[in-house]
Design an enzyme around this catalytic site. Structure first.
Site, mmCIF file in Angstrom:
data_model
loop_
_atom_site.group_PDB
_atom_site.id
_atom_site.type_symbol
_atom_site.label_atom_id
_atom_site.label_comp_id
_atom_site.label_asym_id
_atom_site.label_seq_id
_atom_site.Cartn_x
_atom_site.Cartn_y
_atom_site.Cartn_z
ATOM 1 N N ARG A 152 32.539 32.444 14.318
ATOM 2 C CA ARG A 152 31.251 31.601 13.404
ATOM 3 C C ARG A 152 31.990 30.690 12.883
ATOM 4 O O ARG A 152 32.159 31.057 11.425
ATOM 5 C CB ARG A 152 30.164 31.748 13.465
ATOM 6 C CG ARG A 152 29.091 31.420 13.097
ATOM 7 C CD ARG A 152 27.782 32.192 12.886
ATOM 8 N NE ARG A 152 27.388 32.856 11.232
ATOM 9 C CZ ARG A 152 27.144 33.281 11.359
ATOM 10 N NH1 ARG A 152 26.190 33.742 11.900
ATOM 11 N NH2 ARG A 152 27.095 33.885 10.214
ATOM 12 N N GLU B 296 19.668 29.880 18.227
ATOM 13 C CA GLU B 296 19.079 30.229 17.490
ATOM 14 C C GLU B 296 18.036 29.470 17.257
ATOM 15 O O GLU B 296 16.693 29.601 16.765
ATOM 16 C CB GLU B 296 19.720 29.694 16.432
ATOM 17 C CG GLU B 296 21.327 30.896 16.397
ATOM 18 C CD GLU B 296 21.633 30.369 14.550
ATOM 19 O OE1 GLU B 296 21.964 30.735 13.893
ATOM 20 O OE2 GLU B 296 22.837 29.450 13.968
ATOM 21 N N CYS C 158 23.772 38.576 18.752
ATOM 22 C CA CYS C 158 24.675 39.805 18.025
ATOM 23 C C CYS C 158 23.159 39.763 16.494
ATOM 24 O O CYS C 158 24.099 39.819 15.278
ATOM 25 C CB CYS C 158 25.988 38.308 17.192
ATOM 26 S SG CYS C 158 25.371 36.719 17.202
ATOM 27 N N HIS D 248 16.655 54.007 -4.486
ATOM 28 C CA HIS D 248 17.634 53.458 -3.983
ATOM 29 C C HIS D 248 18.729 54.379 -3.700
ATOM 30 O O HIS D 248 19.533 54.109 -2.748
ATOM 31 C CB HIS D 248 17.701 52.341 -5.027
ATOM 32 C CG HIS D 248 16.368 50.787 -4.358
ATOM 33 N ND1 HIS D 248 16.496 50.475 -5.650
ATOM 34 C CD2 HIS D 248 15.681 51.389 -3.088
ATOM 35 C CE1 HIS D 248 14.850 49.776 -5.199
ATOM 36 N NE2 HIS D 248 15.138 50.222 -4.072
ATOM 37 N N ARG E 5 11.110 35.792 8.075
ATOM 38 C CA ARG E 5 11.233 37.013 8.376
ATOM 39 C C ARG E 5 11.148 37.708 7.392
ATOM 40 O O ARG E 5 10.991 39.489 7.201
ATOM 41 C CB ARG E 5 11.939 37.894 9.199
ATOM 42 C CG ARG E 5 13.707 37.434 8.381
ATOM 43 C CD ARG E 5 14.637 37.602 9.560
ATOM 44 N NE ARG E 5 16.065 37.653 8.477
ATOM 45 C CZ ARG E 5 16.619 36.631 8.873
ATOM 46 N NH1 ARG E 5 16.433 35.671 9.478
ATOM 47 N NH2 ARG E 5 17.837 36.799 8.332
ATOM 48 N N ARG F 88 31.934 36.806 10.623
ATOM 49 C CA ARG F 88 30.820 35.118 9.147
ATOM 50 C C ARG F 88 32.028 34.671 8.386
ATOM 51 O O ARG F 88 32.179 35.600 7.860
ATOM 52 C CB ARG F 88 30.066 36.287 8.547
ATOM 53 C CG ARG F 88 28.953 36.889 9.135
ATOM 54 C CD ARG F 88 27.851 38.178 8.949
ATOM 55 N NE ARG F 88 26.455 38.114 9.381
ATOM 56 C CZ ARG F 88 26.587 39.637 9.731
ATOM 57 N NH1 ARG F 88 27.528 40.357 10.024
ATOM 58 N NH2 ARG F 88 25.636 39.728 10.497
ATOM 59 N N ASN G 184 17.640 36.570 15.058
ATOM 60 C CA ASN G 184 17.252 36.628 13.577
ATOM 61 C C ASN G 184 16.382 35.201 13.688
ATOM 62 O O ASN G 184 15.219 35.225 13.490
ATOM 63 C CB ASN G 184 18.354 37.055 12.479
ATOM 64 C CG ASN G 184 18.594 38.430 12.908
ATOM 65 O OD1 ASN G 184 18.303 38.943 13.376
ATOM 66 N ND2 ASN G 184 19.338 38.267 11.509
ATOM 67 N N ASP G 185 16.965 34.004 13.932
ATOM 68 C CA ASP G 185 16.671 32.616 13.675
ATOM 69 C C ASP G 185 15.878 32.756 15.118
ATOM 70 O O ASP G 185 14.681 32.021 14.588
ATOM 71 C CB ASP G 185 18.192 32.075 13.261
ATOM 72 C CG ASP G 185 17.873 31.449 11.638
ATOM 73 O OD1 ASP G 185 17.505 32.126 11.047
ATOM 74 O OD2 ASP G 185 19.236 31.051 11.112
#
Length: 837
Positions: A601, A694, A765, A458, A728, A565, A717-718
């Site tokens: 947001r 979303e 976004c 990693h 996902r 965020r 994503n959502d």
């Protein structure tokens, strides 16, 4: 021997706990391990600590001050089939007496924790009539008594399925076997069911809830594994496991094992005089000075007379480490993307490993201090992984050491070690943990070289994500080089050249400059707008969390921030942030962007992001419950505080409010009413209020929502997750969660058309915005703004400048008519535009 057949007594029937301890101690006396008075020390110890571990197993041991009564380290086992009352309702069937001079007994204790994790095995040992069976379970290396030979070719105890268990034979993932990613997915499946799940392979057993045990199973690509499942949900668990393995446990997108060499080969070119060869781990050429990285080892006491206090200290340190890892993962996601930051989520998984924790707790119960007990368990697991003879597992041993050090810091005090580095430092180390790599100052470090490690570790992954050239496995010679030595590091060929001459330096500079031309061109043009070749402009913004990132984002060419965020202010706190605390942060963000748009947001919590200070009934499916704006409306005081702070901060810049998880007009209207009431009370000027798209219902109702929302920002994503009904991160279905699925693209098209009909702008976004294959389609669909992580800004702008809007619209139309995401990605025109810039 620490444990031998003569120290095991079967079918004992002591009258009480004291008698059991004295009988077990007598086995040690008779074998010469202890003096008789040590039995009294064991009894005194019972007044200080609870020695019952669970599953019918107790481990009586003496006080530390009485070590002089121990002649040699030894362990004895008293089997009590009928049981003996230990403490309260606890009943012991195996009384394992321990007399330890050093740490020679740890291996047996480690085996004992394996037994602790398998109730069926513990029950069998409590009633077996064969002492050799107990001996094989606790010390497989001990010689067996002649009267009870092990069957020829028999696997270690427990290698056959338990009676009554549901079983199935599956194959390990074909790409790389049971490595970290599929192991983590398997742990996730196991934790969903009330069932005991064990994997059997090559004579080894592994608890499916233990990531470390799964890694130690040694199941290579396509290896045959037997699943053994017991418990009330055994059938459902087995079905989920079959499905998981059928889908390669989330590893289906990896190339086949045969196509992935264990490590890149060193360059076949002859070495320059004085050069040291290693393995290339991260591309690029670095010119700088060597600096040896040295980890500081904190001191701690080995023993403690307060096991309860030490156990509590360990639990507190584990919780602090978990919170820290979540914070590190969030921070690194901004720097290197979510995929690479998932390394730290895997580290958090190690902190939940039941066998590791059981081993540490057993050592503490036996008298070790919390730091000593923890490090014994963690270092033992790391050594086992390193000794598996597999490069991938050896790399995971470094992760285990990293986790161990993190917890140790919280146990003994002291913060994250930050090395003081010279400018243009090429860091030299035996090896670096991911945390140490992430903590290096990127303004000073130009390269990394390690004596050990591998390109699959990693640390190497992080180096690549951070853009730091790196060479690994260069051998001990690099550790002998003096600090300050000038050097050239070639991450492409896996070479380190100390003391380069003028000619070598010239070649290195030329190679470095050639490799950086394209990236530099993008950076130099970072402030140029993203205008297609036929004149269509797309705004490129950055996703940020903290005010400190504003300057970095603007310097990278961002035209504002399309996503702030705010939830990081609320995470891992017992109380919500105050209005003043939020106002200060939002104001600094607005000022930091100097009048550029700042899209804040509101709190996006719930689902996979619960808050400690918000208490609602448990939800069967949190992702379909109280999330995002729904949670804010259910907690109006929390929402009003954030809105007031945002409205006040909006006086200092172009701050806009964005509402997450809006599913229709009702919630939007309720939120706007609260915002307007607070704005009137504060006498603030109006601000734009937009929504995140979303939820599919928001896309379908976009024409109605566009009447009352000032802008849309698509959270791909959502939206992808909800549209395709696929998590996902699902171990077997995650590969289906592709934002380029035509179903998702059609919802995006629907949203853009509805917004533009009302004069509203639309941004994206989510992760999709940073996908080079997605950008041309999004532009072609008419998306007005793309917001990505800061390192992606310049490259995305450069890509858009290389194609025309006509080309983008053409490929978007083609994508909408495809049947699958795979067909979309295979479009020749898209592949061309995806590599533009």
């Amino acid at each position: 021997m620490i444990l031998s057949a003569d120290r095991i007594r079967l079918a004992a029937a002591p009258a009480d706990k004291e008698a059991a301890i004295r009988q077990a101690a007598q086995l040690l006396v008779e074998s010469g391990a202890i003096a008789a008075p040590y039995a009294d020390s064991m009894l005194r110890r019972e007044g200080e600590a609870d020695t019952f571990l669970g599953n019918g197993i107790a481990i009586p041991h003496g006080q530390r001050g009485d070590r002089g009564l121990i002649h040699q380290t030894g362990i004895a086992v008293l089997q009590v089939p009928q049981g003996v009352r230990w403490n309260g309702e606890d009943v012991a069937h195996l009384v394992v007496a321990i007399a330890a001079q050093g740490d020679e007994h740890i291996a047996v204790l480690r085996r004992l924790t394996d037994v602790l994790g398998e109730a069926d095995l513990a029950a069998r040992l409590a009633t077996t009539g064969d002492a050799a069976e107990i001996l094989r379970a606790l010390d497989p290396d001990a010689p067996l008594p002649a009267a009870s030979p092990a069957p020829l070719g028999a696997a270690p105890l427990g290698a056959a399925p338990a009676e009554g268990a549901l079983t199935a034979v599956v194959q390990a993932p074909a790409a790389a076997g049971m490595h970290a990613r599929p192991a983590r997915e398997l742990v996730g499946i196991a934790r969903r069911f009330e069932a005991g799940i064990t994997l059997l392979h090559g004579g080894r057993r592994a608890d499916a809830r233990s990531m470390i045990a799964l890694l130690q199973l040694g199941a290579g690509p396509g290896a045959e594994i037997t699943l053994e499942v017991t418990g009330p949900q055994a059938e459902a668990a087995l079905a989920a496991l079959r499905e998981g393995f059928a889908g390669q446990l989330g590893d289906a997108d990896a190339p086949p094992a045969a196509a992935v060499p264990a490590a890149p080969a060193p360059s076949a070119e002859p070495l320059e005089p004085g050069a040291i060869a290693g393995l290339p781990a991260s591309p690029g050429v670095a010119i700088g000075v060597l600096h040896r990285f040295r980890s500081e080892a904190a001191g701690y006491a080995a023993t403690s007379s307060d096991p309860q206090g030490e156990a509590a200290a360990l639990e507190a340190a584990l919780e602090e480490a978990r919170a820290e890892l979540r914070s590190v993962a969030a921070s690194m996601a901004q720097r290197v993307g979510e995929k690479n930051a998932a390394i730290f989520a895997a580290h958090e998984e190690l902190l939940e490993d039941p066998e590791l924790l059981a081993e540490a707790r057993a050592a503490i119960a036996a008298g070790a201090s919390a730091p000593a007990g923890w490090m014994q368990a963690a270092e033992g697991r790391a050594a086992a992984l390193a000794g598996m003879g597999d490069a991938l597992l050896a790399a995971r041993a470094t992760d285990m050491k990293d986790v161990a050090r993190r917890v140790l810091r919280h146990l003994v005090g002291g913060g994250e070690a930050v090395a003081v580095l010279p400018q243009d430092a090429i860091v030299v180390a035996e090896d670096l943990t991911p945390s140490e790599t992430a903590n290096l100052d990127p303004t000073r470090v130009v390269g990394l070289v390690t004596a050990a490690g591998g390109p699959t570790a990693h640390t190497a992954i992080l180096a690549r994500a951070l853009g730091i050239p790196a060479v690994v496995a260069a051998g001990a010679k690099v550790l002998e080089l003096a600090d300050g030595t000038p050097a050239v590091l070639d991450g492409d060929r896996g070479r380190l050249l100390p003391e380069p001459d003028a000619e070598a330096l010239a070649r290195a500079r030329a190679a470095r400059e050639a490799g950086a031309i394209r990236a530099e061109a993008a950076r130099q043009a970072a402030f140029r707008p993203a205008v297609t070749r036929d004149g269509h402009r797309v705004e490129i913004a950055a996703n940020v969390r903290r005010p400190e990132e504003a300057i970095e984002a603007v310097a990278a060419g961002a035209e504002g921030t399309g996503l702030v965020r705010s939830e990081f202010l609320f995470d891992d706190r017992a109380e919500p942030p105050t209005e003043e605390e939020q106002y200060d942060l939002y104001r600094r963000l607005a000022e930091g962007f100097g009048g550029l748009p700042v899209v804040l947001r509101t709190l996006d919590a719930g689902g996979d992001k619960p808050l400690r200070f918000v208490h609602h009934p448990v939800e069967a499916n949190p992702f379909l419950g109280l999330r995002g704006l729904r949670l804010s409306l259910a907690e109006p005081a929390l929402f009003r505080t954030q809105i007031r702070a945002a409205l006040r901060a909006a006086r200092h810049g172009d701050l806009r409010i964005m509402l997450p998880m809006v599913d229709g007009l009702a919630d939007l209207r309720a939120a706007r009413a609260i915002i307007e009431a607070e704005r009137a009370a504060l006498r603030c000027p109006p601000v734009e209020v937009g929504i995140m798209v979303e939820v599919p219902s928001a896309a379908v109702m976009a024409d109605q929502l566009a009447r009352e929302a000032d802008f849309f920002s698509i959270g791909t994503n959502d939206l992808t997750q909800y549209t395709l009904a696929v998590d996902r991160l699902h171990p077997t279905m995650g590969a289906r969660s592709d934002a380029l699925d035509p179903a998702v693209l059609r919802l995006i098209e629907m949203t853009v058309k509805a917004a533009h009909a009302r004069g509203r702008w639309v941004g994206v976004c989510g992760n999709m915005a940073a996908d080079p294959m997605a950008a041309p389609i999004l532009v072609g669909l008419g998306v007005d703004e793309l917001s990505v992580s800061i390192p992606n800004v310049a490259a995305l702008k450069a890509q858009i400048r290389e194609f025309s809007m006509a080309e983008a619209e053409s490929v978007a139309r083609a994508a909408l008519h495809c049947a699958t995401a795979a067909e979309v990605r295979a479009l020749p025109a898209l592949r061309k535009l995806g590599h533009a810039g």
